[in-house]
Design a protein around this motif. Structure first.
Motif, PDB file in Angstrom:
ATOM      1  N   UNK A  38     -21.368  13.380  20.822  1.00 55.22           N
ATOM      2  CA  UNK A  38     -21.513  14.827  20.706  1.00 55.22           C
ATOM      3  C   UNK A  38     -20.368  15.576  21.365  1.00 55.22           C
ATOM      4  N   UNK A  39     -19.947  15.098  22.537  1.00 55.23           N
ATOM      5  CA  UNK A  39     -18.827  15.737  23.235  1.00 55.23           C
ATOM      6  C   UNK A  39     -17.528  15.612  22.441  1.00 55.23           C
ATOM      7  N   UNK A  40     -17.310  14.434  21.875  1.00 55.27           N
ATOM      8  CA  UNK A  40     -16.080  14.213  21.110  1.00 55.27           C
ATOM      9  C   UNK A  40     -16.069  15.070  19.846  1.00 55.27           C
ATOM     10  N   UNK A  41     -17.208  15.160  19.175  1.00 61.18           N
ATOM     11  CA  UNK A  41     -17.287  16.002  17.975  1.00 61.18           C
ATOM     12  C   UNK A  41     -16.984  17.460  18.323  1.00 61.18           C
ATOM     13  N   UNK A  42     -17.543  17.933  19.432  1.00 62.84           N
ATOM     14  CA  UNK A  42     -17.301  19.318  19.856  1.00 62.84           C
ATOM     15  C   UNK A  42     -15.835  19.525  20.210  1.00 62.84           C
ATOM     16  N   UNK A  43     -15.252  18.553  20.917  1.00 62.18           N
ATOM     17  CA  UNK A  43     -13.845  18.667  21.304  1.00 62.18           C
ATOM     18  C   UNK A  43     -12.941  18.730  20.086  1.00 62.18           C
ATOM     19  N   UNK A  44     -13.291  17.967  19.053  1.00 57.42           N
ATOM     20  CA  UNK A  44     -12.478  17.976  17.840  1.00 57.42           C
ATOM     21  C   UNK A  44     -12.614  19.301  17.100  1.00 57.42           C
ATOM     22  N   UNK A  45     -13.842  19.811  17.000  1.00 61.49           N
ATOM     23  CA  UNK A  45     -14.063  21.080  16.298  1.00 61.49           C
ATOM     24  C   UNK A  45     -13.364  22.238  16.997  1.00 61.49           C
ATOM     25  N   UNK A  46     -13.456  22.269  18.329  1.00 59.58           N
ATOM     26  CA  UNK A  46     -12.943  23.407  19.092  1.00 59.58           C
ATOM     27  C   UNK A  46     -11.564  23.161  19.683  1.00 59.58           C
ATOM     28  N   UNK A  47     -10.957  21.995  19.322  1.00 60.58           N
ATOM     29  CA  UNK A  47      -9.602  21.663  19.787  1.00 60.58           C
ATOM     30  C   UNK A  47      -9.499  21.742  21.311  1.00 60.58           C
ATOM     31  N   UNK A  48     -10.427  21.065  21.983  1.00 61.89           N
ATOM     32  CA  UNK A  48     -10.478  21.088  23.443  1.00 61.89           C
ATOM     33  C   UNK A  48      -9.652  19.982  24.082  1.00 61.89           C
ATOM     34  N   UNK A  50      -6.431  16.671  23.382  1.00 63.69           N
ATOM     35  CA  UNK A  50      -5.369  16.110  22.551  1.00 63.69           C
ATOM     36  C   UNK A  50      -5.964  15.194  21.479  1.00 63.69           C
ATOM     37  N   UNK A  51      -5.499  15.303  20.227  1.00 61.34           N
ATOM     38  CA  UNK A  51      -6.047  14.463  19.146  1.00 61.34           C
ATOM     39  C   UNK A  51      -5.966  12.972  19.438  1.00 61.34           C
ATOM     40  N   UNK A  52      -4.901  12.535  20.112  1.00 63.10           N
ATOM     41  CA  UNK A  52      -4.772  11.108  20.416  1.00 63.10           C
ATOM     42  C   UNK A  52      -5.838  10.669  21.419  1.00 63.10           C
ATOM     43  N   UNK A  53      -6.147  11.566  22.379  1.00 62.92           N
ATOM     44  CA  UNK A  53      -7.190  11.248  23.350  1.00 62.92           C
ATOM     45  C   UNK A  53      -8.554  11.163  22.661  1.00 62.92           C
ATOM     46  N   UNK A  54      -8.791  12.076  21.729  1.00 63.27           N
ATOM     47  CA  UNK A  54     -10.043  12.050  20.971  1.00 63.27           C
ATOM     48  C   UNK A  54     -10.149  10.751  20.177  1.00 63.27           C
ATOM     49  N   UNK A  57     -11.146   7.970  22.447  1.00 59.24           N
ATOM     50  CA  UNK A  57     -12.570   8.038  22.779  1.00 59.24           C
ATOM     51  C   UNK A  57     -13.427   7.527  21.622  1.00 59.24           C
ATOM     52  N   UNK A  58     -13.037   7.851  20.396  1.00 57.23           N
ATOM     53  CA  UNK A  58     -13.789   7.344  19.248  1.00 57.23           C
ATOM     54  C   UNK A  58     -13.691   5.820  19.187  1.00 57.23           C
ATOM     55  N   UNK A  59     -12.535   5.291  19.553  1.00 52.14           N
ATOM     56  CA  UNK A  59     -12.399   3.841  19.601  1.00 52.14           C
ATOM     57  C   UNK A  59     -13.324   3.223  20.634  1.00 52.14           C
ATOM     58  N   UNK A  60     -13.469   3.902  21.786  1.00 53.99           N
ATOM     59  CA  UNK A  60     -14.379   3.430  22.831  1.00 53.99           C
ATOM     60  C   UNK A  60     -15.822   3.453  22.333  1.00 53.99           C
ATOM     61  N   UNK A  61     -16.191   4.537  21.657  1.00 57.81           N
ATOM     62  CA  UNK A  61     -17.538   4.639  21.098  1.00 57.81           C
ATOM     63  C   UNK A  61     -17.779   3.514  20.105  1.00 57.81           C
ATOM     64  N   UNK A  62     -16.787   3.279  19.257  1.00 55.46           N
ATOM     65  CA  UNK A  62     -16.921   2.238  18.235  1.00 55.46           C
ATOM     66  C   UNK A  62     -17.104   0.866  18.869  1.00 55.46           C
ATOM     67  N   UNK A  63     -16.375   0.607  19.955  1.00 57.60           N
ATOM     68  CA  UNK A  63     -16.438  -0.701  20.599  1.00 57.60           C
ATOM     69  C   UNK A  63     -17.824  -1.001  21.152  1.00 57.60           C
ATOM     70  N   UNK A  64     -18.511   0.031  21.631  1.00 55.26           N
ATOM     71  CA  UNK A  64     -19.828  -0.173  22.224  1.00 55.26           C
ATOM     72  C   UNK A  64     -20.969   0.091  21.253  1.00 55.26           C
ATOM     73  N   UNK A  65     -20.639   0.422  20.020  1.00 63.38           N
ATOM     74  CA  UNK A  65     -21.718   0.772  19.090  1.00 63.38           C
ATOM     75  C   UNK A  65     -21.485   0.204  17.697  1.00 63.38           C
ATOM     76  N   UNK A  66     -20.883  -0.952  17.619  1.00 65.11           N
ATOM     77  CA  UNK A  66     -20.595  -1.545  16.320  1.00 65.11           C
ATOM     78  C   UNK A  66     -21.799  -2.280  15.732  1.00 65.11           C
TER      79      UNK A  66
END
Length: 293
Positions: A38-48, A50-54, A57-66
């Motif tokens: 949820x935090x990452x989605x909000x950060x992407x929508x509101x440009x909070x 850096x895109x590379x950091x986002x 984070x998505x890679x981290x989410x993917x690693x723990x939720x595959x």
């Protein structure tokens, strides 16, 4: 520290402060992943951030939720009747049980391979016909009509769809491909994966599509493969989506497509099988997700 980074740090600190993946921590880990998503989605929508950091984070989410811990459907097409067992229904064309091969359909194209938009229109027609009549649409005698089957099933936004299929060549060729996928409650919007053979049958292509609620299609990714396809040998075809939005497609556990797509955030309402041209049979269908149906 920016508020977004502070929130992410707090979520991650919560995750590492307990033994990861212990049986009694599964719920807490899942909750952490959901909060972080949820935090990452909000950060992407509101440009909070850096895109590379986002992306990291998505890679981290993917690693723990595959993984998809919940089996939503584990179906063997082994009915001795002509029609498949529930929850499957034939929506259009001719698709019936074959005692040795499973759910089989044979479609001979009388014109060039239909576009995905045309097939989507026919899918809508089939679903609408059933809604109006209150019963299953009768299989058509016309062998050129695309065959469509679907199952109403609550499928989480993150899912793993897997089928074991076989394919045989048609006498006159014209194999348009077999399509599997998930759809939302309008019977249309969702993801589709099409597998189609090359002209000589010694290989083929995989195409992943996003279908909108209006029936338009967008090609997400494509891949080719080699080896026998129209040889009547079992082939495992898989389409999956993880909680971070990464879509994957694989043949016999070999990943051929991996791409991010966040077109849909809501759960899906069912699964779909479409024969757009060819002689195909499905032996099993396995659907896993992240929430019970």
């Amino acid at each position: 520290m920016p508020a977004f980074l502070l929130a992410v740090a707090l979520v991650l600190m919560t995750a590492v402060s307990t033994p990861a993946r212990a049986a009694n921590d599964e719920a807490q880990i899942d909750s952490m992943i959901e909060d972080l998503q949820g935090l990452v989605d909000k950060a992407e929508r509101e440009k909070l951030a850096d895109p590379w950091f986002i992306e990291d984070l998505r890679g981290l989410i993917s690693r723990y939720s595959e993984t998809w811990p919940v089996v939503l459907l584990d179906h063997s097409f082994d009915s001795r009747e002509a029609a498949p067992k529930a929850p499957w229904q034939i929506r259009q064309g001719k698709m019936q049980m074959d005692w040795s091969r499973g759910l089989r359909s044979r479609v001979e194209l009388s014109k060039p391979t239909q576009s995905d938009n045309e097939v989507v229109g026919q899918i809508i027609g089939g679903l609408l016909n059933q809604a109006l009549t209150g019963q299953q649409a009768a299989p058509a005698d016309d062998p050129t009509v695309p065959a469509i089957a679907s199952a109403t099933l609550a499928v989480s936004n993150a899912f793993h769809l897997e089928t074991v299929m076989t394919a045989r060549p048609l006498e006159r060729g014209s194999e348009g491909g077999l399509e599997i996928g998930v759809f939302q409650k309008d019977g249309n919007a969702g993801y589709r994966l099409t597998i189609a053979p090359t002209a000589d049958g010694q290989g083929g292509t995989l195409e992943m599509f996003v279908i909108s609620s209006r029936g338009t299609s967008r090609l997400v990714e494509t891949a080719s493969f080699t080896g026998g396809f129209l040889d009547d040998q079992p082939l495992k075809v898989a389409l999956s989506r993880d909680p971070a939005g990464r879509m994957r497609a694989a043949l016999d556990d070999v990943e051929l497509i991996s791409v991010e797509d966040r077109s849909f955030r809501d759960p899906f309402s069912g699964i779909l099988i479409v024969n757009k041209g060819g002689d195909y049979a499905l032996k099993t269908m396995l659907v896993k997700g992240t929430a019970p149906n």
